[in-house]
Scaffold this active site. Structure first.
Site, PDB file in Angstrom:
ATOM      1  N   ARG A   1     -62.346  43.168  26.502  1.00  0.00           N
ATOM      2  CA  ARG A   1     -61.498  44.203  25.886  1.00  0.00           C
ATOM      3  C   ARG A   1     -60.340  43.644  25.056  1.00  0.00           C
ATOM      4  NH1 ARG A   1     -58.870  47.600  28.201  1.00  0.00           N
ATOM      5  NH2 ARG A   1     -59.338  49.304  26.816  1.00  0.00           N
TER       6      ARG A   1
ATOM      7  N   CYS B   1     -65.285  28.738  23.870  1.00  0.00           N
ATOM      8  CA  CYS B   1     -65.081  28.103  22.563  1.00  0.00           C
ATOM      9  C   CYS B   1     -65.026  29.134  21.454  1.00  0.00           C
ATOM     10  CB  CYS B   1     -66.183  27.087  22.323  1.00  0.00           C
ATOM     11  SG  CYS B   1     -66.156  25.807  23.583  1.00  0.00           S
TER      12      CYS B   1
ATOM     13  N   TYR C   1     -65.153  49.249  31.741  1.00  0.00           N
ATOM     14  CA  TYR C   1     -65.512  48.431  30.575  1.00  0.00           C
ATOM     15  C   TYR C   1     -65.116  46.968  30.787  1.00  0.00           C
ATOM     16  CZ  TYR C   1     -66.003  53.160  28.915  1.00  0.00           C
ATOM     17  OH  TYR C   1     -66.361  54.481  28.808  1.00  0.00           O
TER      18      TYR C   1
HETATM   19  C1  LIG Z   1     -68.372  56.553  26.841  1.00  0.00           C
HETATM   20  C2  LIG Z   1     -68.672  57.988  27.009  1.00  0.00           C
HETATM   21  C3  LIG Z   1     -67.965  58.749  27.939  1.00  0.00           C
HETATM   22  C4  LIG Z   1     -66.845  58.210  28.784  1.00  0.00           C
HETATM   23  O1  LIG Z   1     -65.732  57.869  28.042  1.00  0.00           O
HETATM   24  P1  LIG Z   1     -64.367  57.451  28.823  1.00  0.00           P
HETATM   25  O2  LIG Z   1     -63.404  57.197  27.741  1.00  0.00           O
HETATM   26  O3  LIG Z   1     -64.672  56.250  29.614  1.00  0.00           O
HETATM   27  O4  LIG Z   1     -63.991  58.614  29.660  1.00  0.00           O
HETATM   28  C5  LIG Z   1     -68.326  60.068  28.083  1.00  0.00           C
HETATM   29  N1  LIG Z   1     -69.322  60.627  27.342  1.00  0.00           N
HETATM   30  C6  LIG Z   1     -70.016  59.910  26.433  1.00  0.00           C
HETATM   31  C7  LIG Z   1     -71.088  60.576  25.664  1.00  0.00           C
HETATM   32  C8  LIG Z   1     -69.716  58.574  26.233  1.00  0.00           C
HETATM   33  O5  LIG Z   1     -70.405  57.880  25.321  1.00  0.00           O
END
Ligand SMILES: *Cc1c(COP(=O)(O)O)cnc(C)c1O
Length: 437
Positions: free
Chosen positions: A330, A359, A388
């Site tokens: 991230r 690296c 994530y």
């Molecule tokens: C990634 C995603 C989520 C979750 O998003 P957050 O920000 O982690 O709450 C929900 N719905 C869809 C369709 C996604 O792609």
């Protein structure tokens, strides 16, 4: 509460602090010192607090307690089977974006009706897998996908329950452009002006049944404005779908609730969010589908790492950790902030770059950050790494992926073993098994 010294009444388990807190300077998760986990499983390791996941889930569920709803955890945020099983016990469903995530959900005990299948590029195999698994909804993101679902359903002699993912085309303010998904011109969803036509197309296809409309505006949405703009558009289109004769049952408002990462960040206002969504629900009287990912798990996790070396070069201090961008991408990918803390309270602070061993110049966790002055061999944590984090980890630089540990009260368990060197090469063949074209 939750920080500081355990009081004399700690014998009463109900008084024991939950989540991440310090006892006499030492960072604990519930009743377990992080140093104990590092000693037992080595580092880098992800450590998750079951108590925090429970608390987050309960907070969201309470805000919707009196309306028909289901919390479908977005599996891509943290796809560990033990985390999924914990959320299932709490009553969650899942939101998946691949056949792999469907398989994980099934392994964690979820049934088909617990599953909403999102994603902009589902393959025919994945659609077939979802239909065989009896998923609640497949969220459609294009006309071509709609016809593909109809064809796969026809070949299996079933009718596919679908929802159309609407792109409401609102302005979304997120900390990084890569996590906006509800804006005009993006790859996600059906542009709102095209939804009516797609609803008509769905009417003509015998092997799909339109059960809902959904949207997902993006991640880390800092305020309610995009939702305030988007919900009336969704409600309007739900009316259009009903008027066209569809038996609509679900209104999917996606995920995106934010969590605080940096000092001064504010937590999502769940009550405010719920009030907006509930007002829209009251107009439609449909069952709500919520798809939070980050909100449920981010704060429940840390990445535990050992300081390998301290380095001073060109007037700058570097702290080199045994975790790298392959473990937590991230900061490199989104310029994301993660708080960094010593596991054993450090007497002083330094300003340094906290960097991994990979690296790549992009392999850093923080730059010019004031952090606890931890010597080589000492332990650090990167906070708010439960979402994530591991799910985006890779084997880049041929590094085995980290262990994952779940803590619950005074117990802990390794819920994913550290990969071995053999795991790294298991699927490869040094001597190719040639086939003739
Ligand atoms: C990634 C995603 C989520 C979750 O998003 P957050 O920000 O982690 O709450 C929900 N719905 C869809 C369709 C996604 O792609």
């Amino acid at each position: 509460m939750g920080a500081g010294v355990l009081s004399g009444s700690a014998a009463d388990p109900s008084e024991a602090p939950e989540g991440f807190h310090r006892v006499g300077g030492a960072l604990h998760v519930d009743g377990v010192p992080l140093a104990t986990i590092a000693g037992a499983v080595q580092t880098p390791a992800y450590v998750y607090a079951a108590s925090t996941i429970r608390a987050r889930y309960t907070r969201l569920a309470r805000a919707f307690a009196d309306v028909p709803h289901r919390i479908h955890f977005a599996v891509k945020a943290n796809s560990n089977l033990a985390v999924l099983a914990l959320l299932r016990e709490l009553g969650a469903g899942v939101d998946i974006v691949s056949g792999g995530e469907l398989y994980r959900a099934q392994q964690a005990g979820f049934g088909g009706r617990d599953v909403v299948f999102s994603g902009v590029g589902k393959t025919s195999d994945e659609i077939a897998q979802a239909l065989d698994g009896g998923v609640l909804l497949i969220n459609v993101e294009s006309e071509a996908e709609l016809t593909a679902i109809d064809a796969v359903a026809a070949s299996r002699g079933v009718v596919a329950p679908i929802a159309i993912r609407v792109n409401p085309e609102v302005t979304v303010d997120t900390p990084h452009a890569y996590i906006k998904t509800g804006e005009k011109g993006g790859k996600f969803g059906i542009p709102r002006d095209d939804v009516t036509r797609l609803i008509e197309v769905a009417t003509t296809l015998p092997h799909v049944t339109l059960r809902g409309l959904g949207m997902h505006l993006g991640s880390q949405i800092g305020n309610a404005d995009p939702l305030r703009d988007a919900l009336p558009r969704l409600v309007h289109l739900l009316g259009v779908a009903r008027a066209a004769g569809h038996d609509i049952r679900y209104m999917d408002v996606g995920g995106g609730l934010s969590v605080p990462y940096a000092p001064g960040d504010v937590d999502a206002d769940v009550e405010d969010y719920a009030a907006l969504v509930r007002a829209a629900q009251a107009e439609t009287r449909l069952a709500l589908v919520l798809e939070p990912g980050r909100f449920l798990v981010a704060e429940a996790g840390v990445l535990l790492t050992t300081v390998l070396y301290r380095k001073h070069a060109n007037g700058k201090d570097f702290v080199v950790t045994d975790a790298g961008m392959n473990d937590l991408i991230r900061p490199s990918l989104y310029q994301a902030y993660h708080a960094i803390e010593a596991v054993e309270a450090a007497p002083s602070r330094i300003t340094a770059d906290i960097v991994g061993p990979i690296c790549e110049s992009g392999d850093f966790f923080a730059k010019d950050r004031s952090v606890d002055d931890v010597p080589a061999g000492g332990l650090l944590v990167l906070r708010t790494a439960g979402a994530y984090g591991f799910s985006m980890a890779s084997n880049y630089n041929s590094r085995p992926r980290a262990a994952e540990v779940l803590v619950d009260g005074d117990r802990y368990a390794v819920v994913r073993h550290r990969e071995t060197l053999d795991d790294l090469v298991r699927l490869e063949r040094p001597h190719p098994d040639w086939r003739t074209a």
